[in-house]
Design an enzyme around this catalytic site. Structure first.
Site, mmCIF file in Angstrom:
data_model
loop_
_atom_site.group_PDB
_atom_site.id
_atom_site.type_symbol
_atom_site.label_atom_id
_atom_site.label_comp_id
_atom_site.label_asym_id
_atom_site.label_seq_id
_atom_site.Cartn_x
_atom_site.Cartn_y
_atom_site.Cartn_z
ATOM 1 N N LYS A 299 0.609 5.619 6.770
ATOM 2 C CA LYS A 299 0.592 6.328 6.322
ATOM 3 C C LYS A 299 -1.239 5.420 5.554
ATOM 4 O O LYS A 299 -0.689 4.249 4.674
ATOM 5 C CB LYS A 299 1.054 6.737 4.685
ATOM 6 C CG LYS A 299 0.039 8.410 4.762
ATOM 7 C CD LYS A 299 0.171 8.819 3.306
ATOM 8 C CE LYS A 299 0.275 7.980 2.321
ATOM 9 N NZ LYS A 299 -1.370 8.227 1.946
ATOM 10 N N GLU B 122 2.635 -5.764 -1.387
ATOM 11 C CA GLU B 122 1.595 -6.438 -1.765
ATOM 12 C C GLU B 122 0.808 -5.287 -2.710
ATOM 13 O O GLU B 122 0.094 -4.502 -2.155
ATOM 14 C CB GLU B 122 1.101 -6.749 -0.593
ATOM 15 C CG GLU B 122 2.033 -7.606 0.408
ATOM 16 C CD GLU B 122 1.452 -7.680 1.917
ATOM 17 O OE1 GLU B 122 0.530 -7.470 2.862
ATOM 18 O OE2 GLU B 122 1.833 -8.969 3.097
ATOM 19 N N CYS C 280 -7.906 -7.745 -3.365
ATOM 20 C CA CYS C 280 -6.684 -7.810 -3.973
ATOM 21 C C CYS C 280 -6.946 -9.599 -4.432
ATOM 22 O O CYS C 280 -6.121 -9.241 -5.503
ATOM 23 C CB CYS C 280 -5.095 -7.620 -3.615
ATOM 24 S SG CYS C 280 -5.048 -8.447 -1.428
ATOM 25 N N GLU D 7 -6.244 -5.314 -13.842
ATOM 26 C CA GLU D 7 -6.584 -5.591 -12.657
ATOM 27 C C GLU D 7 -8.710 -4.143 -12.497
ATOM 28 O O GLU D 7 -7.836 -2.815 -12.697
ATOM 29 C CB GLU D 7 -6.125 -5.187 -11.593
ATOM 30 C CG GLU D 7 -6.633 -5.177 -10.203
ATOM 31 C CD GLU D 7 -5.946 -4.899 -9.326
ATOM 32 O OE1 GLU D 7 -5.569 -3.795 -9.426
ATOM 33 O OE2 GLU D 7 -6.110 -5.497 -8.594
HETATM 34 P P1 NAD Z 1 -2.444 3.185 -4.673
HETATM 35 O O1 NAD Z 1 -1.374 3.187 -4.880
HETATM 36 O O2 NAD Z 1 -2.698 3.919 -5.407
HETATM 37 O O3 NAD Z 1 -2.284 3.707 -3.221
HETATM 38 C C1 NAD Z 1 -1.989 3.134 -1.952
HETATM 39 C C2 NAD Z 1 -1.237 3.898 -1.483
HETATM 40 O O4 NAD Z 1 -0.124 4.351 -1.754
HETATM 41 C C3 NAD Z 1 -2.131 5.117 -0.656
HETATM 42 O O5 NAD Z 1 -2.296 4.588 0.737
HETATM 43 C C4 NAD Z 1 -1.796 6.309 -1.158
HETATM 44 O O6 NAD Z 1 -2.374 6.816 -0.673
HETATM 45 C C5 NAD Z 1 0.094 6.160 -1.717
HETATM 46 N N1 NAD Z 1 0.553 6.840 -2.622
HETATM 47 C C6 NAD Z 1 0.062 6.449 -3.859
HETATM 48 N N2 NAD Z 1 1.018 7.389 -4.751
HETATM 49 C C7 NAD Z 1 2.414 7.244 -3.772
HETATM 50 C C8 NAD Z 1 3.757 7.738 -4.331
HETATM 51 N N3 NAD Z 1 3.665 8.286 -5.712
HETATM 52 N N4 NAD Z 1 4.187 7.071 -3.181
HETATM 53 C C9 NAD Z 1 4.460 7.399 -1.819
HETATM 54 N N5 NAD Z 1 2.750 6.836 -1.569
HETATM 55 C C10 NAD Z 1 1.817 6.510 -2.487
HETATM 56 O O7 NAD Z 1 -3.734 1.478 -4.036
HETATM 57 P P2 NAD Z 1 -4.790 2.019 -3.700
HETATM 58 O O8 NAD Z 1 -6.104 1.973 -4.612
HETATM 59 O O9 NAD Z 1 -5.441 2.223 -2.589
HETATM 60 O O10 NAD Z 1 -5.575 0.250 -3.046
HETATM 61 C C11 NAD Z 1 -5.800 -0.775 -4.412
HETATM 62 C C12 NAD Z 1 -4.686 -1.479 -4.789
HETATM 63 O O11 NAD Z 1 -3.993 -2.400 -3.548
HETATM 64 C C13 NAD Z 1 -4.891 -2.330 -5.608
HETATM 65 O O12 NAD Z 1 -4.077 -2.788 -7.149
HETATM 66 C C14 NAD Z 1 -5.376 -4.042 -5.100
HETATM 67 O O13 NAD Z 1 -4.789 -5.214 -5.565
HETATM 68 C C15 NAD Z 1 -4.533 -3.483 -4.060
HETATM 69 N N6 NAD Z 1 -3.720 -4.544 -2.792
HETATM 70 C C16 NAD Z 1 -3.437 -5.565 -3.187
HETATM 71 C C17 NAD Z 1 -3.404 -6.181 -1.486
HETATM 72 C C18 NAD Z 1 -2.002 -6.984 -1.631
HETATM 73 O O14 NAD Z 1 -2.052 -7.689 -0.417
HETATM 74 N N7 NAD Z 1 -0.954 -7.981 -2.801
HETATM 75 C C19 NAD Z 1 -3.887 -6.263 -0.481
HETATM 76 C C20 NAD Z 1 -4.585 -4.718 -1.064
HETATM 77 C C21 NAD Z 1 -4.475 -4.196 -2.232
#
Ligand code: NAD
Length: 496
Positions: free
Chosen positions: A187, A263, A297, A399
């Site tokens: 997803k 991650e 990130c 963040e």
């Molecule tokens: P997010 O957590 O809002 O969403 C990520 C994914 O999770 C999306 O596909 C979303 O639909 C899904 N999601 C959200 N709530 C959920 C739930 N309750 N159950 C299942 N799935 C759910 O994150 P974002 O805003 O898309 O991305 C930004 C974040 O990602 C930042 O915090 C960034 O630091 C982090 N990030 C980390 C890495 C790493 O490798 N450590 C890499 C890229 C981004």
């Protein structure tokens, strides 16, 4: 082979799910919005619980079919075929990535799509050479035994990815999961469905057995993401996104004791010692704070500069950041695009206001650029630098995920290490120094999963990637990915 998804590309297009080898739609849709000017790129089908269930069941059935009997060499060939397919449609992928994110064309070309291809090739190559442990054991009963470790697929892996590097982060998980012989239900973020849909088309064309790869679109909480994590047919979840979401997913999968790889977020530091190559450090921090409008990130939102060079460094970074050209992907001079959405911009702007309330000096930026054209309906912000905040300010501890950094002076190695480590996060750090031993010494004491010395963002895909504390759980990359995506069985054989 007929490619159903193509029928709906172009104006008024619809992004559909890919389930059991077919593109399928669902009645409810949502808009995929271009953050450059707020126009609608496409409608996207929102998966209901039934569609997620179909996808998981299809993956489970495929797991027990020809995929289970496939050899590593056959799977490597499929992965190379997928990489070839992305290469053949390189420009389509660039266009999809740019339409969803508004990033500069050059970034989509040199980073996003290129890394998507590299992810498949890397794990194709790794899987054919992956070995396992073997021990000769002499037991108390006088018997001689061989213990060897067998790698087996986990089963069906649920993959949930974010919007910031859509194709790169999705394929980073799809490639090793398939390489190890798992089936997948993926997803992508609701903000960036385009390149994921193209990937499903490429996988379809590559001829993977039906059900091995499934794609569902939709939102997270109480929607497709949660339906996937709750599904009993999933063997493991690999997730990239916010720490808070990771924690929610962990609770959801706890009852089933599902394997997870996370991650998550970061509040990364860059540390510049007075002995650093000054110009290289300025360029490095410029990149680490503003690449992809700060939406990586690994970006550094906390910059610590040794006091003797502090004022000079702030002035130099200000000058360089003011030369960043913010604009649309079509502008060949633009080096920074918009944020992913107006919603995310609201969050970043709330930190811009908070920083002032917390007593920051705004060195540069802090506002929205005005263009006088359609881009004013987009999600742009100015590259922003602050000084003068305390280490406990929310803008220094939370963040933000935008093009922003706070620069603080420091007076010694121990002091700066303490301040870098005094964070709820532990993803990455970059250290700028020409003192060889100091660089290694600091790297040893910094509590992050990744440390760069005189570098930032350089990734060898064979190395472990992940964070400590709120930044994640487990490591992916190279054999660490193969470990996560496999079940290990020890076989103990009496040989004498
Ligand atoms: P997010 O957590 O809002 O969403 C990520 C994914 O999770 C999306 O596909 C979303 O639909 C899904 N999601 C959200 N709530 C959920 C739930 N309750 N159950 C299942 N799935 C759910 O994150 P974002 O805003 O898309 O991305 C930004 C974040 O990602 C930042 O915090 C960034 O630091 C982090 N990030 C980390 C890495 C790493 O490798 N450590 C890499 C890229 C981004």
């Amino acid at each position: 082979m007929k490619l159903e998804a193509k029928e709906v590309t172009g104006a008024g297009r619809l992004f559909r799910h890919y389930v059991d080898g077919s593109f399928v739609d669902t009645a409810t849709t949502f808009a995929d919005v271009n953050p450059v000017d707020g126009t609608v790129v496409a409608r996207v089908c929102e998966a209901d619980e039934q569609t997620v269930d179909r996808a998981v069941r299809a993956a489970r059935a495929a797991q027990r079919g020809e995929w289970e009997r496939s050899t590593p060499a056959q799977r490597a060939a499929w992965l190379h075929r997928i990489a070839d397919g992305i290469e053949a449609r390189f420009d389509d992928f660039v266009e999809a990535e740019v339409a969803d994110t508004g990033r500069p064309l050059v970034q989509a070309r040199t980073l996003d799509v290129t890394r998507g291809i590299a992810n498949f090739r890397t794990f194709a190559n790794l899987i054919v050479s992956a070995g396992s442990e073997c021990f000769e054991t002499h037991a108390a009963d006088g018997g001689e035994y061989m213990n060897y470790v067998m790698r087996k697929p986990l089963g069906v892996v649920g993959i949930i990815s974010p919007w910031n590097l859509p194709l790169l982060l999705l394929t980073w998980k799809v490639a090793p999961a398939l390489a190890m012989g798992n089936c997948v239900v993926a997803k992508p973020s609701e903000e960036t469905p385009g390149s994921a849909t193209l990937l499903a088309e490429v996988i379809h064309e590559a001829g993977l057995p039906r059900g091995v790869f499934n794609l569902i679109h939709g939102h997270g909480p109480n929607a497709a993401g949660e339906f996937l994590t709750r599904h009993p047919g999933i063997s493991a979840i690999t997730f990239t996104g916010e720490s808070r979401t990771g924690s929610t997913i962990m609770k959801t999968v706890a009852d089933g004791v599902k394997d997870v790889s996370f991650e998550l977020g970061g509040k990364n530091a860059a540390v510049v010692f007075a002995d650093a190559d000054f110009d290289a450090a300025v360029e490095g921090v410029l990149k680490s704070s503003f690449t992809n409008a700060g939406q990586v990130c690994l970006c550094s939102e906390r910059v610590y500069v040794e006091r003797p060079i502090f004022e000079r460094f702030v002035a130099a970074l200000k000058a360089r950041s003011e030369a960043i050209r913010v604009g649309a992907p079509g502008d060949p001079d633009a080096t920074m695009g918009p944020l992913i959405s107006r919603r995310h911009r609201e969050k970043v702007l709330s930190y811009f206001r908070l920083a002032v309330e917390e007593g920051a000096t705004v060195v540069t930026g802090g506002d929205v650029p005005l263009f006088g054209d359609a881009r004013d309906d987009g999600a742009f912000v100015q590259p922003t630098i602050w000084t003068g905040l305390s280490d406990t300010a929310r803008c220094v501890t939370e963040e933000i995920f935008g093009p922003v950094c706070h620069i603080a002076p420091f007076d010694g190695e121990d002091e700066v290490i303490g301040r870098v480590n005094d964070s709820a996060y532990g993803l990455a750090a970059s250290v700028w120094t020409t003192h060889l031993a100091r660089g290694h010494r600091v790297a040893k004491r910094i509590q992050t999963g990744i440390v760069w010395l005189n570098a930032w963002f350089v990734r060898d895909l064979r190395t472990p990637f992940g964070g400590t504390k709120l930044s994640g759980l487990g490591r992916e990359g190279g054999r660490h990915s193969l470990d996560f995506y496999s079940e290990l069985t020890n076989v103990c054989v009496r040989i004498a």
